[in-house]
Scaffold this motif. Structure first.
Motif, mmCIF file in Angstrom:
data_model
loop_
_atom_site.group_PDB
_atom_site.id
_atom_site.type_symbol
_atom_site.label_atom_id
_atom_site.label_comp_id
_atom_site.label_asym_id
_atom_site.label_seq_id
_atom_site.Cartn_x
_atom_site.Cartn_y
_atom_site.Cartn_z
ATOM 1 N N THR A 37 0.810 -1.218 0.000
ATOM 2 C CA THR A 37 0.000 0.000 0.000
ATOM 3 C C THR A 37 0.846 1.272 0.000
ATOM 4 O OG1 THR A 37 -0.146 -0.130 2.422
ATOM 5 C CG2 THR A 37 -1.938 -1.127 1.144
ATOM 6 N N ALA A 38 2.158 1.124 0.265
ATOM 7 C CA ALA A 38 3.039 2.289 0.227
ATOM 8 C C ALA A 38 3.353 2.706 -1.209
ATOM 9 C CB ALA A 38 4.333 2.002 0.985
ATOM 10 N N ILE A 39 3.087 1.816 -2.147
ATOM 11 C CA ILE A 39 3.331 2.101 -3.568
ATOM 12 C C ILE A 39 2.020 2.521 -4.208
ATOM 13 C CG2 ILE A 39 4.126 1.127 -5.749
ATOM 14 C CD1 ILE A 39 5.808 -0.831 -4.159
ATOM 15 N N SER A 40 2.048 3.576 -4.966
ATOM 16 C CA SER A 40 0.823 4.109 -5.568
ATOM 17 C C SER A 40 0.263 3.145 -6.603
ATOM 18 C CB SER A 40 1.103 5.461 -6.215
ATOM 19 O OG SER A 40 1.949 5.288 -7.344
ATOM 20 N N PRO A 41 -1.062 3.065 -6.715
ATOM 21 C CA PRO A 41 -1.675 2.215 -7.749
ATOM 22 C C PRO A 41 -1.210 2.567 -9.156
ATOM 23 C CG PRO A 41 -3.313 2.940 -6.163
ATOM 24 C CD PRO A 41 -2.070 3.715 -5.868
ATOM 25 N N LYS A 42 -0.845 3.822 -9.365
ATOM 26 C CA LYS A 42 -0.390 4.255 -10.683
ATOM 27 C C LYS A 42 0.829 3.464 -11.129
ATOM 28 C CE LYS A 42 1.251 8.375 -13.124
ATOM 29 N NZ LYS A 42 1.537 9.825 -13.000
ATOM 30 N N LEU A 43 1.771 3.230 -10.198
ATOM 31 C CA LEU A 43 2.958 2.458 -10.542
ATOM 32 C C LEU A 43 2.604 1.006 -10.863
ATOM 33 C CD1 LEU A 43 5.627 3.787 -8.003
ATOM 34 C CD2 LEU A 43 5.469 4.232 -10.454
ATOM 35 N N TYR A 44 1.676 0.438 -10.090
ATOM 36 C CA TYR A 44 1.242 -0.931 -10.366
ATOM 37 C C TYR A 44 0.595 -1.034 -11.742
ATOM 38 C CZ TYR A 44 2.108 -2.853 -5.693
ATOM 39 O OH TYR A 44 2.701 -3.316 -4.539
ATOM 40 N N LEU A 45 -0.224 -0.049 -12.082
ATOM 41 C CA LEU A 45 -0.904 -0.075 -13.382
ATOM 42 C C LEU A 45 0.098 0.005 -14.529
ATOM 43 C CD1 LEU A 45 -3.877 2.273 -12.463
ATOM 44 C CD2 LEU A 45 -4.022 -0.183 -12.904
ATOM 45 N N ARG A 46 1.122 0.841 -14.373
ATOM 46 C CA ARG A 46 2.148 0.939 -15.412
ATOM 47 C C ARG A 46 2.954 -0.357 -15.507
ATOM 48 N NH1 ARG A 46 2.937 6.574 -16.260
ATOM 49 N NH2 ARG A 46 0.811 7.390 -16.430
ATOM 50 N N SER A 47 3.227 -0.941 -14.332
ATOM 51 C CA SER A 47 3.997 -2.184 -14.318
ATOM 52 C C SER A 47 3.202 -3.353 -14.891
ATOM 53 C CB SER A 47 4.423 -2.510 -12.878
ATOM 54 O OG SER A 47 5.215 -3.667 -12.837
ATOM 55 N N GLY A 48 1.869 -3.290 -14.752
ATOM 56 C CA GLY A 48 1.024 -4.366 -15.287
ATOM 57 C C GLY A 48 1.170 -4.516 -16.788
ATOM 58 N N LEU A 49 1.290 -3.406 -17.489
ATOM 59 C CA LEU A 49 1.477 -3.470 -18.933
ATOM 60 C C LEU A 49 2.789 -4.165 -19.287
ATOM 61 C CD1 LEU A 49 0.257 0.122 -19.888
ATOM 62 C CD2 LEU A 49 -1.035 -2.027 -19.937
ATOM 63 N N GLN A 50 3.805 -3.959 -18.455
ATOM 64 C CA GLN A 50 5.093 -4.620 -18.696
ATOM 65 C C GLN A 50 5.018 -6.109 -18.387
ATOM 66 O OE1 GLN A 50 8.345 -1.146 -18.286
ATOM 67 N NE2 GLN A 50 7.927 -2.216 -16.384
ATOM 68 N N ALA A 91 -6.701 6.464 -8.753
ATOM 69 C CA ALA A 91 -5.758 6.132 -9.820
ATOM 70 C C ALA A 91 -6.238 6.708 -11.145
ATOM 71 C CB ALA A 91 -5.610 4.617 -9.933
ATOM 72 N N PRO A 92 -5.319 7.025 -12.058
ATOM 73 C CA PRO A 92 -5.715 7.585 -13.362
ATOM 74 C C PRO A 92 -6.679 6.668 -14.093
ATOM 75 C CG PRO A 92 -3.342 7.795 -13.036
ATOM 76 C CD PRO A 92 -3.848 6.940 -11.923
ATOM 77 N N SER A 93 -7.808 7.192 -14.451
ATOM 78 C CA SER A 93 -8.850 6.378 -15.101
ATOM 79 C C SER A 93 -8.372 5.809 -16.427
ATOM 80 C CB SER A 93 -10.108 7.222 -15.317
ATOM 81 O OG SER A 93 -9.803 8.368 -16.098
ATOM 82 N N ARG A 94 -7.518 6.547 -17.102
ATOM 83 C CA ARG A 94 -6.997 6.062 -18.390
ATOM 84 C C ARG A 94 -6.162 4.797 -18.185
ATOM 85 N NH1 ARG A 94 -2.996 9.523 -22.445
ATOM 86 N NH2 ARG A 94 -2.614 7.830 -23.936
ATOM 87 N N ASP A 95 -5.332 4.806 -17.152
ATOM 88 C CA ASP A 95 -4.499 3.633 -16.862
ATOM 89 C C ASP A 95 -5.349 2.454 -16.409
ATOM 90 O OD1 ASP A 95 -2.334 5.172 -17.503
ATOM 91 O OD2 ASP A 95 -1.763 5.596 -15.428
ATOM 92 N N VAL A 96 -6.365 2.730 -15.598
ATOM 93 C CA VAL A 96 -7.255 1.662 -15.122
ATOM 94 C C VAL A 96 -7.980 1.023 -16.297
ATOM 95 C CG1 VAL A 96 -9.286 1.134 -13.739
ATOM 96 C CG2 VAL A 96 -7.544 2.688 -12.836
#
Length: 476
Positions: A37-50, A91-96
């Protein structure tokens, strides 16, 4: 450009022989991803694409088990785990939306690979059973061969022992016959003496007293030899035979020793043709990450190799030279691809940025994503200069590195210090660096403990002369 890099396909839970149970165990493992939870969902969403990019690479290379693990982790992370993050709604709706679209596509792909895995595991089990049968047959052949050899040795020893016994009996009989002849000769001499006394009584009379004093009484004539010859020729013979068998000088040295039969029961056949011993990969690895495939690499911390073109630093310093002359830091993003379970840095992206003498901040992240996505590039770390300082990670650098390394454990930080002609390639330590920096909420330059160190030089980075780096300056 041809690079011959070896990669052994992962093989999780190989001790489970039932194909269906093994696939279920693989699913259970892949669903154990955790969200920090210390890491923002935005980073997880970007990492998911990778994660999807890496899964596709494993699938295309035929490593379907690793592909299945990543697809399942991706689905579990973004369907079950990340929506529970306290900041997920912001979290950014575009990334979600982009990730949800990827999730819909991942479900049928994962299910298809699951069927392939079940068939593959079934084939592996059939091959294993066939190999076990071959090993058992070979073992039985070896044991039968040893049994036959032992039987031959036993017969040879029996023949040797029989020869020794016959020789012992013959010698005993010869000794007894010789003794009998000696006794007969002694008796004959006594008879001659007796006849001499009868023919010459006068002479014998004078010597009677002397003879009686010096001559022992003789055995009765009728008992001649019976007191010396045993009634049974076998009497005493075992003792002679035993003495012969126990005397090493009287037994041929060519008689082989018979191995203890108890040793045969514990016989282990060692033959390289039977294949190497199995490796137990049944337990979950101690090192694990939501972007890992479950089987750690050969480097410290289980990290996969990262290959860097040998001209990367030189070309980056050339791009940064203008800022370096003004004592301003320059930063760039390291990007590349996955191949044969190793990462290859192929691009350095120079984003729009704001720099000072001791800091540098990237701007317009969307430009970076727009460049990476069409080329399927994976973010593998970052690079920056220290125009007037040595190569190290400051507190601000360590916090920046944490964001990269939390999303990919193999992400690296390259620090170039042109004034001191130094270049360092660093990573936060797994035991203290990641935990301490992850828990730290301070911003800007601040103090961190130096013992034990929070960062170290990378041991999984290798330079390649065959590769050439591509510089993408997005500031223009």
């Amino acid at each position: 450009m041809a690079l011959s890099m070896q990669c052994s396909e992962s093989s999780l839970f190989s001790d489970i022989r039932d194909p269906g149970a093994r696939v279920r165990k693989l699913c259970d493992y892949a669903c154990q991803v955790e969200v920090d939870t210390a890491i923002s969902p935005k980073l997880y969403l970007r990492s998911g694409l990778q994660m999807i990019r890496m899964a596709k690479v494993y699938e295309e290379e035929g490593n379907i088990e690793s592909a299945f693990v990543l697809y399942t982790k991706f689905i579990s992370l973004f369907v079950e785990k990340l929506p529970k993050h306290p900041e997920f709604k912001s979290a950014p709706s575009r990334d979600v939306a982009a990730v949800r679209q990827k999730v819909k596509l991942a479900f049928p792909v994962a299910e298809q690979i699951k069927g392939k895995l079940t068939k593959k595991y079934a084939e592996i089990e059939r091959n294993r059973q066939a190999e076990e049968r071959q090993i058992q047959e070979e073992l039985e052949r070896q044991q039968e061969k040893l049994r036959q050899e032992e039987e031959i040795r036993r017969r040879q020893q029996e023949a040797e022992e029989n020869c020794l016994r016959l020789a012992s009996e013959a010698k005993w009989m010869q000794e007894q016959e010789q003794r009998l002849l000696e006794l007969k000769e002694q008796e004959m001499m006594k008879n001659i003496d007796s006849q001499s006394q009868i023919l010459d009584p006068a002479n014998n009379a004078n010597q009677t007293g002397l003879n009686n004093q010096n001559t022992k009484p003789s055995a009765p004539h009728g008992a001649l030899g019976l007191s010396f010859i045993p009634n049974n020729l076998d009497d005493g013979r075992p003792k002679i035979e035993k003495n012969l068998l126990n005397d090493p000088s009287r037994i041929s040295s060519s008689v082989p020793n018979i191995p203890d039969r108890e040793l045969k029961k514990n016989l282990v056949i060692s033959d390289s043709r039977l294949g190497p011993p199995g490796v137990d990969r049944s337990s979950k690895p101690t090192f694990d990450h939501f972007t890992s495939i479950g089987v750690p690499g050969n480097n410290k911390g289980g990290l996969r190799d990262v290959f860097v073109p040998s001209d990367l630093v030189r070309k980056f310093l050339g791009v940064a030279e203008h800022n370096t002359m003004k004592n301003i830091e320059t930063c760039g993003i390291l990007a590349g691809k996955l191949s044969k379970n190793a990462f290859y840095i192929s691009h350095v992206l120079i984003p729009k940025q704001a720099g000072t003498s001791d800091s540098c901040v990237a701007e317009d992240e969307e430009d970076i994503l727009m460049y990476q996505d069409p080329r399927d590039l994976i973010t593998l770390g970052w690079i920056h200069t220290h125009p007037s300082q040595t190569a190290f990670l400051s507190s601000v650098d360590m916090h920046n590195q944490y964001g990269y390394q939390a999303m990919l454990p193999e992400a690296i930080a390259i620090v170039c210090a042109p004034k001191f002609n130094e270049t360092g390639i660093f990573t936060l330590t797994q035991d203290r660096g990641m935990s301490d920096i992850g828990c730290c909420r301070e911003r800007g330059f601040h103090q961190h403990c130096k013992t034990p160190p929070l960062f170290e030089s990378c041991s999984n980075v290798k330079f390649l002369d065959e590769m050439r780096i591509e510089m993408a300056d997005l500031r223009k």
